[in-house]
Motif scaffolding. Structure first.
Motif, PDB file in Angstrom:
ATOM      1  N   HIS A  27       0.824  -1.205   0.000  1.00  0.00           N
ATOM      2  CA  HIS A  27       0.000   0.000   0.000  1.00  0.00           C
ATOM      3  C   HIS A  27       0.862   1.261   0.000  1.00  0.00           C
ATOM      4  O   HIS A  27       0.570   2.223  -0.710  1.00  0.00           O
ATOM      5  CB  HIS A  27      -0.931   0.033   1.209  1.00  0.00           C
ATOM      6  CG  HIS A  27      -2.044  -0.959   1.185  1.00  0.00           C
ATOM      7  ND1 HIS A  27      -2.713  -1.328   0.045  1.00  0.00           N
ATOM      8  CD2 HIS A  27      -2.625  -1.653   2.179  1.00  0.00           C
ATOM      9  CE1 HIS A  27      -3.655  -2.204   0.340  1.00  0.00           C
ATOM     10  NE2 HIS A  27      -3.617  -2.421   1.645  1.00  0.00           N
ATOM     11  N   VAL A  31       0.887   4.208  -2.799  1.00  0.00           N
ATOM     12  CA  VAL A  31       0.702   5.624  -2.477  1.00  0.00           C
ATOM     13  C   VAL A  31       1.877   6.446  -3.003  1.00  0.00           C
ATOM     14  O   VAL A  31       1.680   7.541  -3.532  1.00  0.00           O
ATOM     15  CB  VAL A  31       0.535   5.823  -0.956  1.00  0.00           C
ATOM     16  CG1 VAL A  31       0.683   7.283  -0.561  1.00  0.00           C
ATOM     17  CG2 VAL A  31      -0.812   5.297  -0.511  1.00  0.00           C
ATOM     18  N   GLU A  32       3.078   5.916  -2.882  1.00  0.00           N
ATOM     19  CA  GLU A  32       4.247   6.629  -3.408  1.00  0.00           C
ATOM     20  C   GLU A  32       4.092   6.890  -4.903  1.00  0.00           C
ATOM     21  O   GLU A  32       4.353   8.006  -5.380  1.00  0.00           O
ATOM     22  CB  GLU A  32       5.514   5.815  -3.135  1.00  0.00           C
ATOM     23  CG  GLU A  32       6.780   6.481  -3.595  1.00  0.00           C
ATOM     24  CD  GLU A  32       8.011   5.677  -3.226  1.00  0.00           C
ATOM     25  OE1 GLU A  32       8.991   6.301  -2.835  1.00  0.00           O
ATOM     26  OE2 GLU A  32       7.985   4.426  -3.333  1.00  0.00           O
ATOM     27  N   LEU A  35       1.275   9.507  -5.515  1.00  0.00           N
ATOM     28  CA  LEU A  35       1.722  10.866  -5.212  1.00  0.00           C
ATOM     29  C   LEU A  35       2.730  11.382  -6.237  1.00  0.00           C
ATOM     30  O   LEU A  35       2.778  12.574  -6.527  1.00  0.00           O
ATOM     31  CB  LEU A  35       2.320  10.933  -3.807  1.00  0.00           C
ATOM     32  CG  LEU A  35       1.333  10.709  -2.655  1.00  0.00           C
ATOM     33  CD1 LEU A  35       2.070  10.630  -1.324  1.00  0.00           C
ATOM     34  CD2 LEU A  35       0.271  11.788  -2.623  1.00  0.00           C
ATOM     35  N   LEU A  42      -5.359  12.223  -8.323  1.00  0.00           N
ATOM     36  CA  LEU A  42      -5.472  13.014  -7.095  1.00  0.00           C
ATOM     37  C   LEU A  42      -6.430  14.186  -7.263  1.00  0.00           C
ATOM     38  O   LEU A  42      -7.135  14.554  -6.321  1.00  0.00           O
ATOM     39  CB  LEU A  42      -4.094  13.520  -6.661  1.00  0.00           C
ATOM     40  CG  LEU A  42      -3.146  12.454  -6.131  1.00  0.00           C
ATOM     41  CD1 LEU A  42      -1.750  13.031  -5.942  1.00  0.00           C
ATOM     42  CD2 LEU A  42      -3.664  11.859  -4.839  1.00  0.00           C
ATOM     43  N   CYS A  48     -10.683   9.261   0.810  1.00  0.00           N
ATOM     44  CA  CYS A  48      -9.668   8.224   0.938  1.00  0.00           C
ATOM     45  C   CYS A  48      -9.880   7.553   2.289  1.00  0.00           C
ATOM     46  O   CYS A  48     -10.001   8.233   3.309  1.00  0.00           O
ATOM     47  CB  CYS A  48      -8.280   8.853   0.847  1.00  0.00           C
ATOM     48  SG  CYS A  48      -6.952   7.660   0.785  1.00  0.00           S
ATOM     49  N   MET A  61      -1.338   9.243   3.564  1.00  0.00           N
ATOM     50  CA  MET A  61      -1.490   9.827   2.225  1.00  0.00           C
ATOM     51  C   MET A  61      -2.179  11.184   2.282  1.00  0.00           C
ATOM     52  O   MET A  61      -1.769  12.118   1.590  1.00  0.00           O
ATOM     53  CB  MET A  61      -2.287   8.881   1.337  1.00  0.00           C
ATOM     54  CG  MET A  61      -2.511   9.397  -0.058  1.00  0.00           C
ATOM     55  SD  MET A  61      -3.425   8.196  -1.023  1.00  0.00           S
ATOM     56  CE  MET A  61      -3.809   9.166  -2.461  1.00  0.00           C
ATOM     57  N   PRO A  65       1.813  13.321   3.537  1.00  0.00           N
ATOM     58  CA  PRO A  65       2.506  12.626   2.449  1.00  0.00           C
ATOM     59  C   PRO A  65       4.023  12.806   2.498  1.00  0.00           C
ATOM     60  O   PRO A  65       4.759  11.954   1.990  1.00  0.00           O
ATOM     61  CB  PRO A  65       1.908  13.244   1.186  1.00  0.00           C
ATOM     62  CG  PRO A  65       1.265  14.505   1.614  1.00  0.00           C
ATOM     63  CD  PRO A  65       0.905  14.339   3.052  1.00  0.00           C
ATOM     64  N   LEU A  68       5.957   9.785   4.076  1.00  0.00           N
ATOM     65  CA  LEU A  68       5.826   8.477   3.448  1.00  0.00           C
ATOM     66  C   LEU A  68       7.117   7.668   3.517  1.00  0.00           C
ATOM     67  O   LEU A  68       7.103   6.486   3.857  1.00  0.00           O
ATOM     68  CB  LEU A  68       5.369   8.641   1.991  1.00  0.00           C
ATOM     69  CG  LEU A  68       5.054   7.357   1.255  1.00  0.00           C
ATOM     70  CD1 LEU A  68       3.882   6.635   1.899  1.00  0.00           C
ATOM     71  CD2 LEU A  68       4.736   7.666  -0.192  1.00  0.00           C
TER      72      LEU A  68
END
Length: 99
Positions: A27, A31-32, A35, A42, A48, A61, A65, A68
């Motif tokens: 996950h 997300v990385e 982003l 986005l 979310c 996220m 962020p 991360l």
């Protein structure tokens, strides 16, 4: 009834991360990428959410962020510290690691 977002030519998306502790690093990687490369996604993201480890990833996220990479490093260190039998490793204290 007509969806107002479709009238405006914009698709509204909601994103949810599943509950599954051992998928947390997956996950975080997703997300990385979102982003880094998902500006269009986005822009249409309305909500979310997640469950269990997925909720933690969703919270990072949305709210932090910039943290991360720190979360990924912690997850790798935590996985390394657990040992061969995971949480069932004799003498291993999961709460001590989390604190």
């Amino acid at each position: 009834m007509v969806n107002p977002s479709l009238v405006l030519g914009m698709t509204v998306l909601n994103l949810s991360f599943a509950a599954c502790g051992f998928l947390q690093i997956y996950h975080l990687g997703a997300v990385e990428d979102i982003l880094s490369h998902g500006n269009k996604l986005l822009a249409s993201l309305r909500a979310c959410a997640g469950a269990s480890a997925g909720a933690l990833v969703a919270a990072v996220m949305i709210t932090a962020p910039d943290k991360l990479e720190h979360c990924k490093d912690f997850t790798y260190r935590f996985a390394d510290s657990v040992g061969h039998f995971g949480a069932l490793t004799p003498g291993h204290n999961v709460l001590l690691e989390l604190r």
